[in-house]
Design a protein around this motif. Structure first.
Motif, PDB file in Angstrom:
ATOM      1  N   ARG A  15     -12.447  33.497 -64.878  1.00  0.00           N
ATOM      2  CA  ARG A  15     -12.267  34.852 -65.403  1.00  0.00           C
ATOM      3  C   ARG A  15     -13.612  35.581 -65.451  1.00  0.00           C
ATOM      4  O   ARG A  15     -13.710  36.759 -65.069  1.00  0.00           O
ATOM      5  N   GLU A  16     -14.645  34.900 -65.913  1.00  0.00           N
ATOM      6  CA  GLU A  16     -15.976  35.496 -65.976  1.00  0.00           C
ATOM      7  C   GLU A  16     -16.475  35.850 -64.576  1.00  0.00           C
ATOM      8  O   GLU A  16     -17.126  36.881 -64.374  1.00  0.00           O
ATOM      9  N   TYR A  19     -14.961  39.069 -63.456  1.00  0.00           N
ATOM     10  CA  TYR A  19     -15.660  40.192 -64.088  1.00  0.00           C
ATOM     11  C   TYR A  19     -16.975  40.473 -63.364  1.00  0.00           C
ATOM     12  O   TYR A  19     -17.334  41.636 -63.127  1.00  0.00           O
ATOM     13  N   ASP A  20     -17.690  39.417 -63.014  1.00  0.00           N
ATOM     14  CA  ASP A  20     -18.955  39.578 -62.297  1.00  0.00           C
ATOM     15  C   ASP A  20     -18.741  40.222 -60.931  1.00  0.00           C
ATOM     16  O   ASP A  20     -19.622  40.922 -60.414  1.00  0.00           O
ATOM     17  N   GLU A  22     -16.737  42.479 -60.425  1.00  0.00           N
ATOM     18  CA  GLU A  22     -16.348  43.860 -60.738  1.00  0.00           C
ATOM     19  C   GLU A  22     -14.919  44.168 -60.312  1.00  0.00           C
ATOM     20  O   GLU A  22     -14.604  45.284 -59.864  1.00  0.00           O
ATOM     21  N   ARG A  23     -14.037  43.182 -60.458  1.00  0.00           N
ATOM     22  CA  ARG A  23     -12.623  43.423 -60.213  1.00  0.00           C
ATOM     23  C   ARG A  23     -12.063  44.273 -61.343  1.00  0.00           C
ATOM     24  O   ARG A  23     -12.559  44.236 -62.475  1.00  0.00           O
ATOM     25  N   SER A  24     -11.021  45.027 -61.043  1.00  0.00           N
ATOM     26  CA  SER A  24     -10.421  45.860 -62.079  1.00  0.00           C
ATOM     27  C   SER A  24      -9.755  44.976 -63.127  1.00  0.00           C
ATOM     28  O   SER A  24      -9.413  43.815 -62.860  1.00  0.00           O
ATOM     29  N   GLN A  25      -9.559  45.533 -64.322  1.00  0.00           N
ATOM     30  CA  GLN A  25      -8.941  44.774 -65.405  1.00  0.00           C
ATOM     31  C   GLN A  25      -7.539  44.306 -65.009  1.00  0.00           C
ATOM     32  O   GLN A  25      -7.142  43.178 -65.298  1.00  0.00           O
ATOM     33  N   ILE A  28      -7.820  41.347 -62.623  1.00  0.00           N
ATOM     34  CA  ILE A  28      -8.232  40.145 -63.348  1.00  0.00           C
ATOM     35  C   ILE A  28      -7.051  39.526 -64.082  1.00  0.00           C
ATOM     36  O   ILE A  28      -6.817  38.313 -64.016  1.00  0.00           O
TER      37      ILE A  28
END
Length: 289
Positions: A15-16, A19-20, A22-25, A28
């Protein structure tokens, strides 16, 4: 050879990693939901990933999901395997024949779109009325509405940042004026225009639910009413006018024109009408003497 074991710690790190990247919420959450489903598929106490287990898992999805959904789930799983440096275990996606036509039951027409707008206003929901026009009038993704700000109205354009890319969205003059009037009326002086009472940008699920509530009064099938269909209507309308799929891809923010092509598909009925207009079929043959 060391066994490849999947555990909660790896899922957390994955998951982290997303985020790194820069995938959209939304992406994710989708990826994590899919890989967690695979995690639960693995036997308790023996969360070892092998090619045999992966093939069996792939087969288990066939009775529960459509092929396109299965491929989406497998793509998320392959992302996890790549993160775990298990590229040799990645599974092949199913080959799906791409449809040549858009499903007529899902195509939102201009007249239906206008009925949705009328219903929103009649119900006293001016915010939704303006939001629908903003999405359909610019072709933005529903998650990108937060970039339509008071400041962007002054510039006549919005700078959208999504998936590590930046693109400029021009706001049509008529829409710009309507939004400025709306902001003055609602005393919105800066920042995102479509906000909740707490001042945060509206959530996509709330927008989706609000749109669904319009269906009955607007006499529009709920199969056609969801935010992405407004983007589809924008794309199809633009393509019919300009016939420029390359420029359309830029406007929509697509990395591949192949993705844009799915937005320009017409219905089977419309294709039949086009074929009839060609006048290449002669109904009666008359022998000359």
């Amino acid at each position: 050879m060391k066994k490849a074991v999947l555990d909660q710690n790896i899922l957390k790190k994955y998951r982290e990693h997303l985020y790194d990247e820069e995938r959209s919420q939304a992406t994710i959450e989708k990826y994590m939901r899919d890989v967690t489903y695979f995690y639960r598929y693995l036997p308790e106490g023996d969360k070892v990933i092998t090619k045999e287990v992966l093939v069996a898992y792939k087969g288990s999805l066939s009775d529960r999901y459509k092929m396109s959904s299965i491929n989406s789930m497998l793509a998320a799983l392959n992302g996890l395997l790549e993160f775990m440096k298990l590229n040799n275990l990645k599974v092949k996606l199913h080959k799906v024949q791409r449809s040549a036509f858009y499903d007529e039951e899902k195509e939102l027409t201009k007249s239906e779109y206008k009925r949705l707008l009328d219903t929103a206003m009649n119900n006293g929901n001016e915010r939704l009325y303006m939001l629908l026009q903003t999405i359909c009038g610019t072709g933005i993704r529903v998650s990108e509405h937060r970039y339509i700000t008071v400041e962007s109205l002054k510039e006549g354009k919005a700078v959208v940042k999504n998936k590590g890319k930046v693109r400029v969205i021009f706001i049509p003059a008529a829409l710009n004026k309507m939004l400025k009037d709306y902001c003055r009326k609602e005393n919105i002086r800066s920042g995102s225009i479509f906000i909740t009472k707490s001042g945060k940008p509206m959530d996509r699920s709330n927008i989706w639910n609000a749109m669904k509530k319009l269906c009955m009064d607007a006499k529009v099938s709920d199969k056609k009413v969801f935010p992405h269909n407004l983007r589809h209507l924008f794309a199809l309308t633009y393509y019919r006018l300009q016939k420029d799929v390359v420029r359309l891809a830029d406007i929509l923010g697509h990395a591949s024109i192949e993705t844009t092509r799915t937005y320009t598909m017409t219905t089977g009925r419309e294709c039949q009408k086009s074929l009839s207009k060609m006048n290449l079929v002669i109904p009666e043959y008359k022998k000359t003497t």
